[in-house]
Design a protein around this motif. Sequence first.
Motif, PDB file in Angstrom:
ATOM      1  N   PRO A  25       8.927  -2.393   4.267  1.00 52.80           N
ATOM      2  CA  PRO A  25       8.167  -1.213   4.064  1.00 52.80           C
ATOM      3  C   PRO A  25       7.037  -1.298   3.098  1.00 52.80           C
ATOM      4  N   PHE A  26       7.005  -1.967   1.969  1.00 51.08           N
ATOM      5  CA  PHE A  26       6.133  -2.097   0.837  1.00 51.08           C
ATOM      6  C   PHE A  26       4.884  -3.037   1.694  1.00 51.08           C
ATOM      7  N   PHE A  27       5.182  -4.022   2.628  1.00 47.13           N
ATOM      8  CA  PHE A  27       4.232  -4.863   3.349  1.00 47.13           C
ATOM      9  C   PHE A  27       3.554  -4.121   4.065  1.00 47.13           C
ATOM     10  N   TRP A  28       4.227  -3.236   5.050  1.00 47.02           N
ATOM     11  CA  TRP A  28       3.446  -2.403   6.037  1.00 47.02           C
ATOM     12  C   TRP A  28       2.685  -1.386   5.125  1.00 47.02           C
ATOM     13  N   MET A  29       3.109  -0.725   4.209  1.00 41.44           N
ATOM     14  CA  MET A  29       2.298   0.445   3.491  1.00 41.44           C
ATOM     15  C   MET A  29       1.096  -0.485   3.031  1.00 41.44           C
ATOM     16  N   ILE A  30       0.883  -1.339   2.259  1.00 40.68           N
ATOM     17  CA  ILE A  30      -0.175  -2.093   2.026  1.00 40.68           C
ATOM     18  C   ILE A  30      -1.444  -2.579   3.178  1.00 40.68           C
ATOM     19  N   ILE A  31      -0.609  -2.949   4.249  1.00 43.57           N
ATOM     20  CA  ILE A  31      -1.559  -3.344   5.284  1.00 43.57           C
ATOM     21  C   ILE A  31      -2.055  -1.973   5.839  1.00 43.57           C
ATOM     22  N   SER A  32      -1.324  -0.933   5.948  1.00 48.73           N
ATOM     23  CA  SER A  32      -1.825   0.206   6.858  1.00 48.73           C
ATOM     24  C   SER A  32      -2.783   1.014   5.676  1.00 48.73           C
ATOM     25  N   ALA A  33      -2.791   0.892   4.563  1.00 53.63           N
ATOM     26  CA  ALA A  33      -3.912   1.108   3.486  1.00 53.63           C
ATOM     27  C   ALA A  33      -5.141   0.570   3.811  1.00 53.63           C
ATOM     28  N   THR A  34      -5.185  -0.673   4.580  1.00 53.58           N
ATOM     29  CA  THR A  34      -6.465  -1.245   4.887  1.00 53.58           C
ATOM     30  C   THR A  34      -6.988  -1.007   6.527  1.00 53.58           C
ATOM     31  N   ASN A  35      -6.146  -0.191   7.338  1.00 52.47           N
ATOM     32  CA  ASN A  35      -6.470   0.116   8.436  1.00 52.47           C
ATOM     33  C   ASN A  35      -6.880   1.464   8.623  1.00 52.47           C
ATOM     34  N   THR A  36      -7.207   2.037   9.743  1.00 48.68           N
ATOM     35  CA  THR A  36      -7.830   3.437  10.253  1.00 48.68           C
ATOM     36  C   THR A  36      -6.413   3.963  10.683  1.00 48.68           C
ATOM     37  N   ASP A 243      -4.631  11.633   8.306  1.00 45.57           N
ATOM     38  CA  ASP A 243      -5.273  10.460   8.138  1.00 45.57           C
ATOM     39  C   ASP A 243      -4.540   9.210   7.436  1.00 45.57           C
ATOM     40  N   TYR A 244      -3.721   8.578   8.352  1.00 43.12           N
ATOM     41  CA  TYR A 244      -2.648   7.812   7.745  1.00 43.12           C
ATOM     42  C   TYR A 244      -3.043   6.595   6.883  1.00 43.12           C
ATOM     43  N   GLY A 245      -4.370   6.027   7.460  1.00 47.73           N
ATOM     44  CA  GLY A 245      -5.032   5.003   6.395  1.00 47.73           C
ATOM     45  C   GLY A 245      -5.200   5.569   5.178  1.00 47.73           C
ATOM     46  N   MET A 246      -5.646   6.667   4.907  1.00 53.22           N
ATOM     47  CA  MET A 246      -5.932   7.560   3.660  1.00 53.22           C
ATOM     48  C   MET A 246      -4.720   7.580   2.729  1.00 53.22           C
ATOM     49  N   ILE A 247      -3.652   8.357   3.457  1.00 56.31           N
ATOM     50  CA  ILE A 247      -2.434   8.590   2.989  1.00 56.31           C
ATOM     51  C   ILE A 247      -1.739   7.271   2.313  1.00 56.31           C
ATOM     52  N   MET A 248      -1.930   6.374   3.091  1.00 54.87           N
ATOM     53  CA  MET A 248      -1.228   4.915   2.650  1.00 54.87           C
ATOM     54  C   MET A 248      -1.890   4.342   1.527  1.00 54.87           C
ATOM     55  N   ALA A 249      -3.292   4.656   1.388  1.00 57.11           N
ATOM     56  CA  ALA A 249      -3.973   4.150   0.183  1.00 57.11           C
ATOM     57  C   ALA A 249      -3.444   4.969  -1.011  1.00 57.11           C
ATOM     58  N   GLY A 250      -3.250   6.351  -0.843  1.00 58.37           N
ATOM     59  CA  GLY A 250      -2.972   6.932  -1.864  1.00 58.37           C
ATOM     60  C   GLY A 250      -1.482   6.789  -2.207  1.00 58.37           C
ATOM     61  N   ILE A 251      -0.529   6.302  -1.379  1.00 56.54           N
ATOM     62  CA  ILE A 251       0.692   5.998  -1.662  1.00 56.54           C
ATOM     63  C   ILE A 251       0.823   4.704  -2.322  1.00 56.54           C
ATOM     64  N   VAL A 252      -0.239   3.652  -2.002  1.00 59.44           N
ATOM     65  CA  VAL A 252      -0.219   2.286  -2.907  1.00 59.44           C
ATOM     66  C   VAL A 252      -0.713   2.639  -4.401  1.00 59.44           C
ATOM     67  N   ILE A 253      -1.810   3.819  -4.633  1.00 57.27           N
ATOM     68  CA  ILE A 253      -2.093   3.912  -5.763  1.00 57.27           C
ATOM     69  C   ILE A 253      -0.940   4.742  -6.712  1.00 57.27           C
ATOM     70  N   ALA A 254      -0.234   5.476  -5.867  1.00 56.93           N
ATOM     71  CA  ALA A 254       0.975   6.369  -6.474  1.00 56.93           C
ATOM     72  C   ALA A 254       2.088   5.469  -6.970  1.00 56.93           C
ATOM     73  N   THR A 255       2.282   4.325  -6.451  1.00 55.36           N
ATOM     74  CA  THR A 255       3.418   3.427  -6.548  1.00 55.36           C
ATOM     75  C   THR A 255       3.070   2.579  -7.772  1.00 55.36           C
ATOM     76  N   LEU A 256       1.648   1.923  -7.902  1.00 60.66           N
ATOM     77  CA  LEU A 256       1.269   1.125  -8.794  1.00 60.66           C
ATOM     78  C   LEU A 256       1.895   1.443 -10.226  1.00 60.66           C
ATOM     79  N   PRO A 257       1.811   2.688 -10.872  1.00 62.14           N
ATOM     80  CA  PRO A 257       2.097   2.848 -12.374  1.00 62.14           C
ATOM     81  C   PRO A 257       3.760   2.452 -12.448  1.00 62.14           C
ATOM     82  N   THR A 258       4.462   2.951 -11.565  1.00 61.99           N
ATOM     83  CA  THR A 258       5.840   2.778 -11.736  1.00 61.99           C
ATOM     84  C   THR A 258       6.219   1.341 -11.651  1.00 61.99           C
ATOM     85  N   GLY A 259       5.724   0.734 -10.494  1.00 66.12           N
ATOM     86  CA  GLY A 259       5.877  -0.632 -10.329  1.00 66.12           C
ATOM     87  C   GLY A 259       5.687  -1.499 -11.306  1.00 66.12           C
ATOM     88  N   ILE A 260       4.349  -1.377 -12.003  1.00 69.13           N
ATOM     89  CA  ILE A 260       3.984  -2.110 -12.999  1.00 69.13           C
ATOM     90  C   ILE A 260       4.879  -1.921 -14.241  1.00 69.13           C
TER      91      ILE A 260
END
Length: 278
Positions: A25-36, A243-260
């Motif tokens: 799921p995380f891999f797919w999230m990162i990939i989707s953030a780079t697609n339309t 816009d799922y690409g934009m949503i996934m980009a937002g989810i990646v950013i939202a995941t970074l603080p807690t993940g780090i």
Amino acid sequence: MKRNKTLSVLKYIFLAVLSAVSIFPFFWMIISATNTAAEVNAGKLTFGAHLAENLSSLFHSDLHFGASVGNSMIIALITTVLALLISSVAGYGFEIFRSKARDRVFNILLLSMMIPFCALMIPLYRMFGAAGKAGLTGIGLNTLFSVIMPSICTAFLIFFFRQNAKSFPKDILEAARIDGLNEPRIFIHMYVPVMKSSYAAAAIVTFMSSWNNYLWPLVALQDPQKRTVPLILSAMGSSYTPDYGMIMAGIVIATLPTGILFFMMQKQFVAGMIGSVK
């Protein structure tokens, strides 16, 4: 010997499959953030070239995503600092200072954990609404304070710090008192450094809970400029043509603080959760 090797191979295969299922799921999230959005809907599983476009759309939309990241960070940091300070003092007091009413008060405190938060929303809403009507604009609804205040002291954190305080060496405490140290100095200069693993574990739990909080901010924050990241992501997903690409980009950013935060403090987190003292 051969049987042991076969069991080991099967064990590692099983763990590898579970790891792949967990990571996908995380891999797919990162990939989707780079697609339309069209490529995401088509199930594309390769990296695209639209990451910059998705990020630009995300931060230049009328949803104020950049402001929501700042709001979430302010709320999470202030909540974490205040919760650690208040809950650790309460947990220390419940364990160190003995009285007849101590266990009764603590049991009542634990009973509050059985009350679902949805049962408290209406009283909280009325309380902060009344504060706003009384002219206390800084602590009423549509303020960050209204989100921070209900989370700075929880029964779980007090219970957590009390249980960890049981492993605090009582000999050190008595020696400090004999040397003339008062309780605030004992707490700050001796208890806090010794219990740093407990503080790290509590900080991770509190920060993640505050960062991902959705229900109460949804009720308390109606101003678009004051909304947090979970509220913005929810609004993106509920649009007519998301816009799922934009949503996934937002989810990646939202995941970074807690993940780090978790990966930086995972050793302290494990040590703190098992109640060890460093």
